[in-house]
Design an enzyme around this catalytic site. Structure first.
Site, PDB file in Angstrom:
ATOM      1  N   GLU A 199      -1.282 -41.292  29.705  1.00 16.18           N
ATOM      2  CA  GLU A 199      -2.622 -40.747  29.953  1.00 16.18           C
ATOM      3  C   GLU A 199      -2.818 -39.392  29.291  1.00 16.18           C
ATOM      4  O   GLU A 199      -3.932 -39.023  28.945  1.00 16.18           O
ATOM      5  CB  GLU A 199      -2.901 -40.712  31.450  1.00 16.18           C
ATOM      6  CG  GLU A 199      -3.028 -42.149  31.912  1.00 16.18           C
ATOM      7  CD  GLU A 199      -3.611 -42.371  33.276  1.00 16.18           C
ATOM      8  OE1 GLU A 199      -3.674 -41.420  34.060  1.00 16.18           O
ATOM      9  OE2 GLU A 199      -3.990 -43.528  33.538  1.00 16.18           O
ATOM     10  N   HIS A 231       0.156 -49.627  31.206  1.00 21.70           N
ATOM     11  CA  HIS A 231       0.253 -48.552  30.211  1.00 21.70           C
ATOM     12  C   HIS A 231       1.366 -48.741  29.182  1.00 21.70           C
ATOM     13  O   HIS A 231       1.345 -48.135  28.122  1.00 21.70           O
ATOM     14  CB  HIS A 231       0.495 -47.217  30.913  1.00 21.70           C
ATOM     15  CG  HIS A 231      -0.683 -46.714  31.688  1.00 21.70           C
ATOM     16  ND1 HIS A 231      -1.291 -47.455  32.682  1.00 21.70           N
ATOM     17  CD2 HIS A 231      -1.365 -45.550  31.616  1.00 21.70           C
ATOM     18  CE1 HIS A 231      -2.295 -46.749  33.190  1.00 21.70           C
ATOM     19  NE2 HIS A 231      -2.356 -45.593  32.557  1.00 21.70           N
ATOM     20  N   CYS A 239       3.583 -53.085  33.462  1.00 16.08           N
ATOM     21  CA  CYS A 239       2.608 -52.029  33.775  1.00 16.08           C
ATOM     22  C   CYS A 239       1.595 -51.980  32.649  1.00 16.08           C
ATOM     23  O   CYS A 239       1.953 -52.126  31.472  1.00 16.08           O
ATOM     24  CB  CYS A 239       3.316 -50.680  33.913  1.00 16.08           C
ATOM     25  SG  CYS A 239       2.185 -49.295  34.153  1.00 16.08           S
ATOM     26  N   ASN A 278      -0.786 -54.189  37.263  1.00 17.58           N
ATOM     27  CA  ASN A 278       0.458 -54.787  37.745  1.00 17.58           C
ATOM     28  C   ASN A 278       0.720 -54.420  39.203  1.00 17.58           C
ATOM     29  O   ASN A 278       1.203 -55.238  39.972  1.00 17.58           O
ATOM     30  CB  ASN A 278       1.636 -54.294  36.901  1.00 17.58           C
ATOM     31  CG  ASN A 278       2.002 -55.261  35.807  1.00 17.58           C
ATOM     32  OD1 ASN A 278       2.853 -56.110  35.976  1.00 17.58           O
ATOM     33  ND2 ASN A 278       1.327 -55.153  34.671  1.00 17.58           N
ATOM     34  N   GLY A 336       0.235 -46.828  41.567  1.00 12.25           N
ATOM     35  CA  GLY A 336       1.685 -47.070  41.549  1.00 12.25           C
ATOM     36  C   GLY A 336       2.476 -46.267  42.560  1.00 12.25           C
ATOM     37  O   GLY A 336       3.618 -46.594  42.881  1.00 12.25           O
TER      38      GLY A 336
HETATM   39  N1  DGL Z   1      -2.290 -49.886  36.452  1.00 11.91           N
HETATM   40  C1  DGL Z   1      -1.015 -49.537  37.028  1.00 11.91           C
HETATM   41  C2  DGL Z   1      -0.053 -50.711  36.833  1.00 11.91           C
HETATM   42  O1  DGL Z   1      -0.216 -51.530  35.959  1.00 11.91           O
HETATM   43  C3  DGL Z   1      -0.431 -48.290  36.408  1.00 11.91           C
HETATM   44  C4  DGL Z   1      -1.167 -47.028  36.777  1.00 11.91           C
HETATM   45  C5  DGL Z   1      -1.134 -46.716  38.246  1.00 11.91           C
HETATM   46  O2  DGL Z   1      -0.073 -46.396  38.814  1.00 11.91           O
HETATM   47  O3  DGL Z   1      -2.184 -46.798  38.864  1.00 11.91           O
HETATM   48  O4  DGL Z   1       0.885 -50.834  37.578  1.00 11.91           O
END
Ligand code: DGL
Length: 266
Positions: free
Chosen positions: A148, A182, A180, A70, A39
């Site tokens: 996290e 999370h 996102c 995302n 991100g």
């Molecule tokens: N997986 C990322 C998202 O869904 C969130 C974590 C990251 O910044 O890598 O945007």
């Protein structure tokens, strides 16, 4: 096999949603825990990682790819779709479509990482379908590290969510997309802070539903997907904290297998 990748373990929210809707389908997951977060990285870097992750999953026998991240979906979808001749799923379009179908006032809020919000992808997709929609977005960079850390119910997390959500609340949105991986884990707090009248759309669920629909409409693809109820979870770095987070997200203990990404270049 259904191949799913994410920048880390947040994508397990998509795995859980797919497992609930397609029980018994074999899943192979890759979480790029050594290079997370995506991100805060540039589109070029995230796109390069997305290619490497896709190559890895294909080498392991994936027949379709779900980009659970995302951020990767925001910046790398076009490149990935144009580079591979297999079904590729991203997590943005299904959430956009549902938001437009269900929002009455067409005042839609989006929260995501900085890269996702900077890409403007949600807004572009929403406006392309309905130019009358009003879209308000907010980058929430602190939420990923809080999840996290396992700070899912801490007062500090509530306070930070409130601060991020405030600008959307004053716009009187009636729909909020969790853009996102999370954020589904903070859904209750987000709902409390935005107000119970706002409809929250979880992009992990809409993505899982789009995969299920596609499989139902494409029996030729369904035929080649293994259904032995087996799943494997690869990560580029293993730490105790990741093992803990994985357990919280999937609600079960899983075996994390290590893979070094330095061997795959493209
Ligand atoms: N997986 C990322 C998202 O869904 C969130 C974590 C990251 O910044 O890598 O945007």
């Amino acid at each position: 096999m259904i191949g799913i990748f994410d920048s880390g373990l947040g994508g397990l929210t998509v795995v859980r949603a797919i497992m609930d809707r397609l029980p018994g389908y074999d899943i192979i997951y890759f979480g790029d825990t050594a290079r997370t977060p995506y991100g805060s990285k540039s589109p070029e870097t995230v796109t390069r990682y997305a290619r490497q992750n896709t190559d890895f999953l294909l080498n392991k026998g994936a027949n379709i790819i779900v980009m659970a991240c995302n951020t990767a979906s925001s910046v790398a979808t076009e490149t990935i779709i144009n580079s591979y001749d297999i079904p590729i799923f991203e997590v943005i379009t299904p959430a956009v479509k549902l938001s437009l179908k269900t929002s009455k006032k067409l005042h839609i809020g989006i929260i995501g990482t900085r890269a996702t919000i900077t890409s403007g992808i949600y807004e572009k997709k929403i406006k392309k379908i309905n130019p009358d929609a009003r879209v308000y977005s907010a980058a929430c960079p602190l939420l990923v590290p809080l999840v996290e850390e396992g700070w899912l119910k801490k007062p500090e997390t509530r306070m930070i969510v409130k601060k991020y959500i405030h600008p959307l609340k004053v716009r009187q949105i009636d729909t909020l997309i969790l853009g996102c991986t999370h954020y589904p884990l903070l859904k209750n707090i987000i709902q409390q802070k935005i107000g119970k009248k706002v409809n929250i759309i979880d992009s992990s669920i809409t993505a899982a539903e789009s995969v299920k629909d596609f499989i139902a409409k494409n029996p030729d693809i369904d035929k080649i997907l293994d259904k032995k109820g087996e799943s494997r979870f690869f990560v580029s770095d293993i730490t105790k904290q990741f093992e803990k987070t994985a357990k919280v997200i999937l609600n079960q203990k899983i075996l994390l297998e290590h893979v070094s990404m330095s061997t795959t270049h493209r």
